[in-house]
Design an enzyme around this catalytic site. Structure first.
Site, PDB file in Angstrom:
ATOM      1  N   LYS A   1     -50.601 -41.460 -38.445  1.00  0.00           N
ATOM      2  CA  LYS A   1     -49.724 -42.134 -37.489  1.00  0.00           C
ATOM      3  C   LYS A   1     -49.747 -41.446 -36.133  1.00  0.00           C
ATOM      4  O   LYS A   1     -49.874 -40.223 -36.039  1.00  0.00           O
ATOM      5  CB  LYS A   1     -48.282 -42.159 -38.006  1.00  0.00           C
ATOM      6  CG  LYS A   1     -48.129 -42.637 -39.435  1.00  0.00           C
ATOM      7  CD  LYS A   1     -46.676 -42.638 -39.866  1.00  0.00           C
ATOM      8  CE  LYS A   1     -46.545 -42.756 -41.368  1.00  0.00           C
ATOM      9  NZ  LYS A   1     -46.885 -41.519 -42.087  1.00  0.00           N
TER      10      LYS A   1
ATOM     11  N   TYR B   1     -46.317 -34.605 -38.620  1.00  0.00           N
ATOM     12  CA  TYR B   1     -46.035 -33.826 -39.821  1.00  0.00           C
ATOM     13  C   TYR B   1     -46.685 -32.437 -39.766  1.00  0.00           C
ATOM     14  O   TYR B   1     -46.270 -31.531 -40.496  1.00  0.00           O
ATOM     15  CB  TYR B   1     -46.546 -34.532 -41.080  1.00  0.00           C
ATOM     16  CG  TYR B   1     -45.925 -35.864 -41.395  1.00  0.00           C
ATOM     17  CD1 TYR B   1     -44.812 -36.348 -40.707  1.00  0.00           C
ATOM     18  CD2 TYR B   1     -46.484 -36.665 -42.391  1.00  0.00           C
ATOM     19  CE1 TYR B   1     -44.273 -37.578 -41.001  1.00  0.00           C
ATOM     20  CE2 TYR B   1     -45.938 -37.902 -42.704  1.00  0.00           C
ATOM     21  CZ  TYR B   1     -44.844 -38.368 -41.999  1.00  0.00           C
ATOM     22  OH  TYR B   1     -44.311 -39.604 -42.298  1.00  0.00           O
TER      23      TYR B   1
ATOM     24  N   HIS C   1     -46.094 -44.571 -34.903  1.00  0.00           N
ATOM     25  CA  HIS C   1     -45.036 -43.982 -35.723  1.00  0.00           C
ATOM     26  C   HIS C   1     -43.644 -44.463 -35.343  1.00  0.00           C
ATOM     27  O   HIS C   1     -42.793 -44.678 -36.209  1.00  0.00           O
ATOM     28  CB  HIS C   1     -45.118 -42.463 -35.609  1.00  0.00           C
ATOM     29  CG  HIS C   1     -44.545 -41.725 -36.775  1.00  0.00           C
ATOM     30  ND1 HIS C   1     -45.050 -40.527 -37.209  1.00  0.00           N
ATOM     31  CD2 HIS C   1     -43.519 -42.013 -37.620  1.00  0.00           C
ATOM     32  CE1 HIS C   1     -44.358 -40.115 -38.267  1.00  0.00           C
ATOM     33  NE2 HIS C   1     -43.426 -40.986 -38.520  1.00  0.00           N
TER      34      HIS C   1
ATOM     35  N   ASP D   1     -50.637 -40.716 -47.374  1.00  0.00           N
ATOM     36  CA  ASP D   1     -50.001 -41.040 -46.088  1.00  0.00           C
ATOM     37  C   ASP D   1     -49.570 -39.757 -45.389  1.00  0.00           C
ATOM     38  O   ASP D   1     -48.742 -39.003 -45.905  1.00  0.00           O
ATOM     39  CB  ASP D   1     -48.780 -41.935 -46.333  1.00  0.00           C
ATOM     40  CG  ASP D   1     -48.055 -42.300 -45.054  1.00  0.00           C
ATOM     41  OD1 ASP D   1     -48.275 -43.417 -44.550  1.00  0.00           O
ATOM     42  OD2 ASP D   1     -47.261 -41.478 -44.547  1.00  0.00           O
TER      43      ASP D   1
END
Length: 276
Positions: free
Chosen positions: A77, A52, A110, A47
Site C-alpha cells: 500500500k 508498516y 492506503h 498483505d
C-alpha cells in the site's frame, strides 16, 4: 477441516484468495518468521504496506519459502506521505525493491487524506502501473463512498478492492453496500477487532456449538458474507487456526446473530479524520 482457500474474482478478472495473512503492527524482524509460518501453513496471500516498515521482512520470507512467485498474491500500500503522481510511482518502486519482487498482485492507496487533494493523482499513477503490468490489480483502503465516487467519476479504472476496518462490532454497511453496487470487493482489515469481540457471549456460544474457537467462528462469518479477510498473528498455532475455517458452516440464524453485534467498535481512525 480442509485448508483449501476459495478465491474471489476481482472486477478485472484477477483471482485473489479470500483469506490471506496480514502483518500490520508486526516488526520487520518478527515479520519474516510470521510470514514464513503462514506460507508453511498454506497461506498464499500476504498483505503488507509501506507504513508498516516490514516489506523487507516480508520479502525475506517470500524468498526463503521457495514457493513459485505465480502461486503467491502479494499486496502492498501507498502511504499518504507519497500521494501525488510522481511520488506514487517512486514509492511503488521502493516497495518492490524492499520486497524483492518484479510486480505486485495488488497495490492500494492506503488512505485518501482528502485534505491534500492528491489521491486522484495517485489513482492515475496506479492506473499506469496496472497498464504496465507492474501491478495486476489496483484498489484503495479506508475510502468512504464520497472518495470512491470521485475515483469512479474519473471515468477510468474502478478500484478492484476497498480494504476497510470491518468486524462484528463495526460492520460499515454503507461502505460495503457502495462497494458491492460498483463491483468493488470489500476486504476486511482487523477482522477480529484486535480480539475485542472474542469474549462476546453470542460469539462464544456459536463457537462452542461447532467445536471451534471464537476467532474461527468470526472468520467464518466474514467468509460466508463474501468478504476477503487478512487476519494476523505472530503465534504459529493461531496462524494455523485462522486458516482452518473451511470445514465449518454457520447457520443463517448464527450469521444473523453476529450481524446484530454491531456497536461503536472502531479500532483505528476514521478515514475522514486522517487528513495528513
Amino acid at each position: 477441516m480442509t485448508t483449501s482457500i476459495p478465491e474471489i474474482t476481482l472486477n478485472n478478472g484477477v483471482r485473489m484468495p479470500q483469506l490471506g495473512f496480514g502483518v500490520f503492527q508486526v516488526s520487520d524482524g518478527d515479520t519474516t518468521a510470521a510470514v514464513s509460518h503462514a506460507l508453511a501453513a498454506g497461506y498464499r496471500s500476504i498483505d503488507t504496506a509501506a507504513i508498516y516498515g516490514n516489506e523487507a521482512g516480508t520479502g525475506r520470507a517470500i524468498a526463503e519459502s521457495g514457493i513459485d512467485r505465480e502461486e503467491l498474491f502479494i499486496t502492498s500500500k501507498l502511504w499518504v506521505a507519497d500521494l501525488g503522481y510522481d511520488a506514487t510511482l517512486a514509492a511503488f518502486d521502493a516497495s518492490l525493491d524492499k520486497l524483492g519482487l518484479d510486480y505486485l498482485d495488488l497495490y492500494l492507496i492506503h488512505w485518501p487524506a482528502p485534505a491534500t487533494g492528491l489521491y486522484l493523482e495517485s489513482w492515475r499513477a496506479l492506473e499506469h502501473l496496472l497498464a504496465s503490468g507492474k501491478a495486476r490489480a489496483i484498489g484503495v483502503s479506508n475510502f468512504l463512498p464520497e472518495h470512491l465516487q470521485k475515483v469512479i467519476d474519473l471515468g477510468g479504472t474502478v478500484p478492484a478492492i476497498n480494504q476497510i476496518e470491518l468486524h462484528p462490532a463495526l460492520q460499515q454497511r454503507d461502505i460495503a453496500d457502495f462497494n458491492a453496487a460498483h463491483g468493488i470487493a470489500t476486504e476486511a482489515w482487523s477482522p477480529l477487532a484486535q480480539g475485542a469481540v472474542l469474549a462476546d457471549p453470542a460469539v462464544v456460544d456459536i463457537a462452542a456449538r461447532h467445536g471451534v474457537s471464537p476467532a474461527q467462528a468470526i472468520l467464518r462469518w466474514h467468509l460466508q458474507r463474501g468478504r476477503i479477510i487478512i487476519p494476523k498473528s505472530v503465534t504459529p498455532q493461531r496462524i494455523r487456526e485462522n486458516l482452518d475455517v473451511f470445514g465449518l458452516d454457520l447457520t443463517a440464524d448464527e450469521l444473523s446473530v453476529i450481524d446484530g453485534l454491531e456497536r461503536d467498535g472502531r479500532t483505528g481512525p476514521h478515514p475522514a479524520e486522517f487528513n495528513g
